[in-house]
Structure formats: C-alpha cells, structure tokens
Write an enzyme that holds these catalytic residues in place. Structure first.
Site, short mmCIF file in Angstrom:
data_model
loop_
_atom_site.label_atom_id
_atom_site.label_comp_id
_atom_site.label_asym_id
_atom_site.label_seq_id
_atom_site.Cartn_x
_atom_site.Cartn_y
_atom_site.Cartn_z
N GLY A 31 29.26 -32.05 2.82
CA GLY A 31 29.54 -32.88 3.99
C GLY A 31 28.73 -32.49 5.21
O GLY A 31 27.77 -31.73 5.13
N TYR A 32 29.16 -33.02 6.37
CA TYR A 32 28.42 -32.91 7.62
C TYR A 32 27.00 -33.40 7.38
O TYR A 32 26.02 -32.70 7.53
CB TYR A 32 28.45 -31.49 8.19
CG TYR A 32 28.44 -31.51 9.69
CD1 TYR A 32 29.59 -31.84 10.40
CD2 TYR A 32 27.29 -31.24 10.43
CE1 TYR A 32 29.59 -31.91 11.78
CE2 TYR A 32 27.28 -31.30 11.82
CZ TYR A 32 28.44 -31.63 12.48
OH TYR A 32 28.43 -31.69 13.85
N LEU A 33 26.96 -34.65 6.95
CA LEU A 33 25.75 -35.20 6.34
C LEU A 33 24.62 -35.41 7.34
O LEU A 33 24.85 -35.66 8.52
CB LEU A 33 26.09 -36.53 5.66
CG LEU A 33 27.19 -36.45 4.60
CD1 LEU A 33 27.41 -37.83 3.98
CD2 LEU A 33 26.86 -35.43 3.52
N HIS A 34 23.42 -35.31 6.83
CA HIS A 34 22.21 -35.56 7.62
C HIS A 34 21.25 -36.37 6.76
O HIS A 34 21.56 -36.72 5.60
CB HIS A 34 21.59 -34.24 8.10
CG HIS A 34 21.39 -33.23 7.01
ND1 HIS A 34 20.50 -33.41 5.98
CD2 HIS A 34 22.00 -32.04 6.78
CE1 HIS A 34 20.54 -32.37 5.18
NE2 HIS A 34 21.46 -31.52 5.63
N ILE A 35 20.08 -36.61 7.30
CA ILE A 35 19.13 -37.51 6.64
C ILE A 35 18.68 -36.96 5.28
O ILE A 35 18.34 -37.73 4.38
CB ILE A 35 17.94 -37.82 7.60
CG1 ILE A 35 16.99 -38.85 7.03
CG2 ILE A 35 17.23 -36.59 8.04
CD1 ILE A 35 17.50 -40.24 7.15
N HIS A 37 20.67 -35.39 3.06
CA HIS A 37 21.68 -35.86 2.10
C HIS A 37 21.49 -37.35 1.81
O HIS A 37 21.59 -37.79 0.66
CB HIS A 37 23.09 -35.68 2.68
CG HIS A 37 23.50 -34.27 2.93
ND1 HIS A 37 23.72 -33.77 4.20
CD2 HIS A 37 23.77 -33.25 2.08
CE1 HIS A 37 24.11 -32.51 4.13
NE2 HIS A 37 24.14 -32.16 2.86
N VAL A 179 13.70 -32.78 3.19
CA VAL A 179 13.53 -33.67 4.35
C VAL A 179 13.59 -32.80 5.61
O VAL A 179 14.44 -31.90 5.71
CB VAL A 179 14.63 -34.75 4.38
CG1 VAL A 179 14.47 -35.66 5.59
CG2 VAL A 179 14.60 -35.56 3.08
N SER A 188 19.50 -29.41 7.92
CA SER A 188 20.58 -28.62 7.31
C SER A 188 21.84 -28.81 8.14
O SER A 188 21.77 -28.88 9.37
CB SER A 188 20.20 -27.13 7.30
OG SER A 188 21.34 -26.35 6.99
#
Ligand code: AMP
Length: 285
Positions: A31-35, A37, A179, A188
């Site tokens: 979780g705590y998603l970013h580009i 993921h 990425v 991250s």
C-alpha cells in the site's frame, strides 16, 4: 472495482472470473501506492483480463526493531488511485485474516535458502522468509496466471522467482523496470518518511549508479574500482549512511569475479535517519 476483505470472498469472486475463462494478473503491495505500483498494475492490465492488487503490510517480514508500526498507510487514497487506474479487485485483509492466531506469525514458513541470507538478507535475517511466506499464501489465495514485481526490489524478485521454480508454483513471475522520480530517485512508499533535506540528499543514490555506468561505458572493468567509486560518491552526501554497496551477478546474485565479465547488478542500501532506501542498476557493457 471491488474491495474485498476476506479470503473466502476473494476466492468466490475469482472462481467466477476463471469460470468465464478470464486470466488473472496479480500485484502484491504493502500500500501507500505510488506511480511505481500503478505501473505494475498497468503491466497486469496489458497481459491479463482481470487485475487483482493486494494491500497488506506483512508483519512476518519486519523484525521487532523495524518500521512495521511507522510504515505509511492510507487505504482511502490507495483505493482512489486504483479505481482511477481501472483495477478490478483490491484485496485488503487485516492481519488476523492472513495470520489467524492473532500473533502475526505462522508455523509454516517458506525459506528460499542461500538467496534469502545474502546481501539484504544479511542485514535483515528473517525478511525474505517473511516475504516468500506471504507471497506464497497470496499466490494460493489468488491463484494468478501472472504476478508482477518491481526490479527495484531486485533480491526480492530473485527470491520469488526461485521460490516459484523450486515449489513448482504455477505462476508466471514478471519483473517490471524501476519507476523513478524526475530527479532519478526510485519511487518508494518510504520516500514519504524522509525529511525535506534527506529527500533532497537521496538523489545521491541515482547519481552513484549513473557514475558507475559512466565508468563502465568508459572501459572500467575492475569491480574493486567501480565499488570504490560508488562508495566515494555516496560518501559525498553526509546525511546518508551507507549500509551496503554490492556488485554481483545479475542472475544468481553471487559475488562477481574481480573483473566485470557478465551482466552485473549494482545494489545499494543507504539509510537516511531511520529510513532505509534501496536501489539497483544493472551495469550494461
Ligand atoms: P511494496 O509496496 O513496497 O512492497 O512494493 C510492491 C511492489 O511494487 C513490489 O513488487 C515492488 O518491487 C514494486 N515497486 C516498488 N517501488 C517500485 C518502483 N519504483 N518501480 C517499480 N516497481 C516498484
């Protein structure tokens, strides 16, 4: 998009998808998603009919002194991002659903042996055992055709590939390139834990990797010289504490010979305050 909280509900939903002949792509995350993921999700959507993302901060891969409690979490935000991305299912179990005795532990573990104990495994002794165990459990629950993992966590990807081979798990494991933020730092979830000064200083990681590639491009083949150049570069930034700089075989992660002969990977672990950042670069020549 459906948010699913229990193993039995997910099994029911995916059984129906499979009976309609749909292939299933799976992206495990904390979780705590970013580009980064979301790029894994895009890959899943390109290759599979139905995409499942799991969001689970797995206690068995954190040692007692590590940042399990501090690990960033924001499920509403994650759900919004995944909805916008067109993800089909989000599996977000609580700890008791995955580890029913309530202790966040299990009796049976998956241990990828030597690959789990070298490099990052030496710094975090039970980490890869926890990762391999939870990914195995998730594979058993989701039964995906393909599963997508970031190359950023290079050793993790190697451990999962080995596990799938050794245990004959019927999953195609796909690695996806790292990425990066505009300044080169790998995206991250842990970047959000950095102070503004540490975030600015962390650009030293991609700079050190770029320096190593430039030296290789100029003909440098000595592992010791490359290693020293990377260490010197990282030491220019006093906010970062070097935990590990390794140049190893990109396939086996074994130590390389004295000279660069096959594709090698540079693996970095640098701590800023309490936050450990990792990155990798496959040296091309
Ligand atoms: P995490 O939520 O950190 O456990 O990561 C979940 C998955 O996303 C893992 O397969 C990671 O390797 C992958 N991932 C994390 N950061 C990146 C990135 N910057 N680029 C590509 N994949 C990533």
């Amino acid at each position: 998009m459906q948010l699913i909280r229990t193993i039995s509900d997910l099994r029911t939903a995916l059984k129906a998808e499979r009976s309609r002949g749909k292939s299933i792509g799976f992206v495990p995350t904390m979780g705590y998603l970013h580009i980064g993921h979301l790029t894994l999700v895009k890959n899943s959507q390109q290759h599979c009919d139905v995409s499942v993302v799991s969001i689970f901060v797995n206690p068995t891969q954190f040692a007692p002194n590590e940042d399990l409690a501090q690990y960033p979490r924001d499920l509403p935000r994650d759900l919004k991002l995944l909805e916008e991305q067109g993800c089909d299912y989000v599996f977000a179990p609580d700890v008791n659903e995955m580890y029913p005795d309530g202790s966040g532990k299990t009796s049976t573990y998956v241990d990828a042996g030597e690959l789990s104990s070298i490099l990052m495994g030496a710094l975090r002794p039970h980490h890869f055992r926890g990762v391999a165990t939870v990914v195995s459990k998730l594979f058993n629950i989701v039964q995906p055709d393909k599963a997508f993992f970031g190359e950023k966590d290079y050793q993790q990807l190697a451990v999962i590939k080995r596990m799938v081979t050794d245990l004959n798990q019927p999953v195609d494991v796909v690695g996806v390139p790292t990425v990066r933020e505009p300044d080169g730092l790998a995206c991250s979830s842990r970047n959000s834990l950095l102070s503004a000064q540490d975030r600015a200083a962390a650009v030293i990681l991609p700079q050190a990797m770029q320096l190593a590639q430039t030296l290789v491009d100029q003909g440098e083949r000595s592992i010791a010289a490359l290693h020293q150049a990377v260490v010197d570069k990282l030491q220019q930034e006093s906010r970062g504490e070097i935990e590990a700089v390794d140049i190893c075989d990109a396939e086996t992660l074994a130590e390389t010979a004295e000279q660069l002969t096959a594709a090698a990977v540079l693996l970095l672990t640098v701590r800023f305050g309490k936050t450990r950042l990792i990155d990798q670069h496959v040296l091309r020549f």
